[in-house]
Motif scaffolding. Structure first.
Motif, PDB file in Angstrom:
ATOM      1  N   GLU A 104      -3.963   2.300  -0.764  1.00  0.00           N
ATOM      2  CA  GLU A 104      -2.578   1.928  -1.020  1.00  0.00           C
ATOM      3  C   GLU A 104      -2.442   0.440  -1.335  1.00  0.00           C
ATOM      4  O   GLU A 104      -1.700   0.058  -2.250  1.00  0.00           O
ATOM      5  N   ALA A 148       7.284   0.547   7.112  1.00  0.00           N
ATOM      6  CA  ALA A 148       8.011   0.785   5.867  1.00  0.00           C
ATOM      7  C   ALA A 148       7.437   0.013   4.687  1.00  0.00           C
ATOM      8  O   ALA A 148       8.008   0.034   3.589  1.00  0.00           O
ATOM      9  N   VAL A 189       5.788  -1.521   1.426  1.00  0.00           N
ATOM     10  CA  VAL A 189       5.462  -1.014   0.087  1.00  0.00           C
ATOM     11  C   VAL A 189       4.661  -2.043  -0.700  1.00  0.00           C
ATOM     12  O   VAL A 189       4.344  -1.819  -1.866  1.00  0.00           O
ATOM     13  N   SER A 190       4.361  -3.174  -0.086  1.00  0.00           N
ATOM     14  CA  SER A 190       3.593  -4.221  -0.755  1.00  0.00           C
ATOM     15  C   SER A 190       2.818  -5.014   0.283  1.00  0.00           C
ATOM     16  O   SER A 190       3.108  -4.950   1.483  1.00  0.00           O
ATOM     17  N   TRP A 243      -0.351   9.054   4.113  1.00  0.00           N
ATOM     18  CA  TRP A 243       0.597   8.257   4.896  1.00  0.00           C
ATOM     19  C   TRP A 243       0.236   8.139   6.376  1.00  0.00           C
ATOM     20  O   TRP A 243       1.038   7.671   7.194  1.00  0.00           O
ATOM     21  N   ARG A 268       0.940   4.758   8.005  1.00  0.00           N
ATOM     22  CA  ARG A 268       2.335   4.433   8.363  1.00  0.00           C
ATOM     23  C   ARG A 268       2.638   4.868   9.802  1.00  0.00           C
ATOM     24  O   ARG A 268       3.333   4.164  10.536  1.00  0.00           O
TER      25      ARG A 268
END
Length: 461
Positions: A7, A79, A81-82, A148, A151
Motif C-alpha cells: 500500500e 484511516a 491513505v498516504s 486491509w 488498518r
C-alpha cells in the motif's frame, strides 16, 4: 506486513522479491524508517513540554492529555491513505508517548512506599511490554487479513488509548505534585488514602512539605538549576542512563525484530511469530525484575543485564558474519534459528535490567524541585537517540552489515564499567532522603561536600 508494504512502500516489496539482492539492504528505505522513527522525535519534544505544564496541571493532567493524543494518533493511522498521513498519525502517538512517559514513572515513584518503589515504578515498563506483546500478537493474526489487515492492527491502538483517558479520571494527583501546586490539605488526604486509613503518614508528609518548600525557595527555573554545580551528580546520571540505554542496541532490535528475522531467512508469518515470542520473553523478564529489584538492588541488575547482552550480541555478529549471504542470500536454517534464540536471550537480559531500570532510576534520584525537569530530560534524550538510531539503523545494516552489532557491544562494555564505578545503589532509600546516597558515594561525595562548604561560607558572609 506485505499488505502494508504494498500500500505505501511497493518499492521495498519489489526489492524483497528480487532473486538477487543484498540481504542486508532489502529494507533500506528512508520513508519506511521515518514512519517508525517519527514517533520518537515527537516524543522528545512533547516530554519537554510536559515538564513545563506539570506545574499547572499536575501529573494526572499530563497523563490525561497523553491518552487523548494517543487516541487521535491511532484514528489517523487507521484511516491513512498516504505516507504523510501515516507519519502525522505516528507523531500524534509520539506526542502521547512523550506526555505519558514523562508523567507516569514519576507518578509511580512519588506514590510508592520506599521499600517497594522499584517494583511500582518498573510496573510502568511491565505494562509497556504487555502492550508490545498484545501488539505483536495482533500483527500475527491481522497479517492473515489481505489488503486491509494493517488498518485493523493500527486502529486497535485506540483501545489502550481509551483506557488511558478513562483511567486518568480515576486517579488523584501525587502528594508531592499537590503540595507544589499549593494544595497541602488535598496532598495529605491523598497520602493517607494511598498508605491506608490507619497508616501514620505524619513523618512522610513532613518530608514532602519540607522538600516542596525548598523547591519553592529555589524556584528559578528547574532546567537552569539542573545544569548548576549543585546538581552535577544528578545531571551526569540522568544523562548517562538514557544515552547508554539508547546504545544497548535493543531499541532497534525490538522495533526491527521482524525485519531482522526476515533478513536471516524467515517468512513473514514466522518473523512476526518470532517477534511475538520475543515480546513474551521481554514480559517475563520485566515481571521477574519487578519482583527482585527491591531485593537485590539496581546495580547488580544493570551489570548482569549488560554482560548478558554483550555475550549475545557478539555471538549474533559472529554468526551473521560467517553464515549470512553465503547460500543464495539465505542463512542456513540451524544458524538462523541460533540468531533467533540469541535475540531472545538478549531480550531477556535487557528486560531484566536496562528496560525497567531506565525508568526507575531517573524517576527516583532527583530532588523534588528538579524532578519533572530531570525526568523530562532523561525521557527526551532517550527519544532523541531512539529517533536517530531507528532512522539510520537499516542504512547502517546495509552499509556495515554485522559490524553494527559490534558497535553496540563496545557501548555495552563502556556502560557496564560506568555503572560499576559511578552509579550509587538507591534500593530502599526514601525518595525525599536520596541526598544521603550521594553523600556516601566514593566519587560524588566530593561534590556534595563542596556544595555544603559553599553554602556555609555564604551563610557566614
Amino acid at each position: 506486513m506485505e499488505s502494508f508494504l504494498s500500500e505505501f512502500f511497493p518499492e521495498v516489496l519489489s526489492e524483497m522479491k528480487k532473486e538477487k539482492h543484498d540481504v542486508y539492504c532489502k529494507y533500506d528505505n528512508q520513508w519506511l524508517t521515518a514512519f517508525t522513527s517519527s514517533l520518537y522525535i515527537a516524543g522528545m519534544l512533547s516530554s519537554l513540554l510536559a515538564s513545563h505544564m506539570t506545574r499547572m496541571v499536575g501529573r494526572q493532567g499530563i497523563m490525561l492529555i497523553g491518552g487523548a493524543l494517543f487516541l487521535a494518533g491511532s484514528i489517523v493511522n487507521a484511516a491513512a491513505v498516504s505516507i504523510a498521513m501515516l507519519i502525522i498519525g505516528r507523531m500524534l502517538l509520539g506526542f502521547g508517548l512523550g506526555f505519558t512517559s514523562q508523567a507516569a514513572p514519576v507518578y509511580l515513584s512519588e506514590s510508592a512506599p520506599a521499600r517497594w518503589r522499584g517494583a511500582f515504578t518498573s510496573a510502568y515498563n511491565a505494562f509497556v511490554v504487555i502492550g508490545i506483546l498484545f501488539a505483536t500478537v495482533t500483527n500475527y493474526f491481522t497479517d492473515r487479513i489481505p489488503v486491509w489487515g494493517w488498518r485493523v492492527s493500527l486502529g486497535l491502538a485506540a483501545i489502550p488509548s481509551v483506557v488511558i483517558v478513562a483511567g486518568a479520571f480515576f486517579v488523584s494527583d501525587t502528594p508531592s505534585s499537590l503540595v507544589l501546586r499549593g494544595y497541602p490539605h488535598r496532598a495529605r488526604a491523598t497520602l493517607q488514602h494511598i498508605r491506608g486509613p490507619h497508616a501514620d503518614v505524619d513523618a512522610e508528609f513532613k518530608d514532602i512539605v519540607l522538600a516542596a518548600n525548598q523547591a519553592h525557595k529555589n524556584d528559578k527555573g528547574a532546567f537552569k538549576r539542573l545544569f548548576s554545580k549543585q546538581y552535577r551528580q544528578y545531571l551526569v546520571i540522568g544523562v548517562a542512563i538514557p544515552v547508554f540505554y539508547g546504545f544497548t542496541g535493543m531499541v532497534v532490535i525490538a522495533m526491527f525484530s521482524p525485519l531482522l528475522f526476515r533478513t536471516v531467512g524467515f517468512s513473514s508469518q514466522n518473523a512476526i511469530l518470532g517477534s511475538v515470542i520475543n515480546s513474551a520473553i521481554n514480559l517475563v523478564a520485566t515481571l521477574l525484575s519487578s519482583f527482585i529489584m527491591d531485593r537485590i538492588g539496581r546495580k547488580f541488575l544493570f551489570i548482569f543485564g549488560g554482560l548478558g547482552m554483550m555475550i549475545c550480541e557478539v555471538a549474533i555478529s559472529w554468526i551473521m558474519a560467517d553464515h549470512l549471504g553465503k547460500q543464495e542470500g539465505i542463512m542456513p536454517g540451524n544458524y538462523a534459528t541460533s540468531v533467533l534464540v540469541l535475540i531472545w536471550m538478549c531480550t531477556f537480559s535487557f528486560g531484566l535490567s536496562w528496560a525497567p531500570l531506565r525508568y526507575v532510576v531517573p524517576s527516583e534520584i532527583y530532588p523534588v524541585e528538579v524532578r519533572s525537569a530531570g525526568q523530562a530530560m532523561s525521557i527526551s534524550i532517550t527519544f532523541c537517540i531512539s529517533f536517530l538510531e531507528l532512522q539510520v539503523f537499516i542504512a547502517l545494516l546495509c552499509t556495515m552489515k554485522y559490524v553494527v552489532f559490534l558497535l553496540f557491544v563496545i557501548c555495552l562494555l563502556a556502560m557496564t564499567i560506568f555503572v560499576v564505578m559511578f552509579l550509587p545503589e538507591t534500593k530502599g532509600v526514601p525518595i525525599e532522603s536520596m541526598g544521603s546516597v550521594w553523600a556516601q558515594h566514593w566519587f560524588w561525595r566530593r561534590f556534595t561536600m563542596n556544595v555544603k562548604q559553599e553554602s556555609q561560607t555564604l551563610l557566614v558572609k
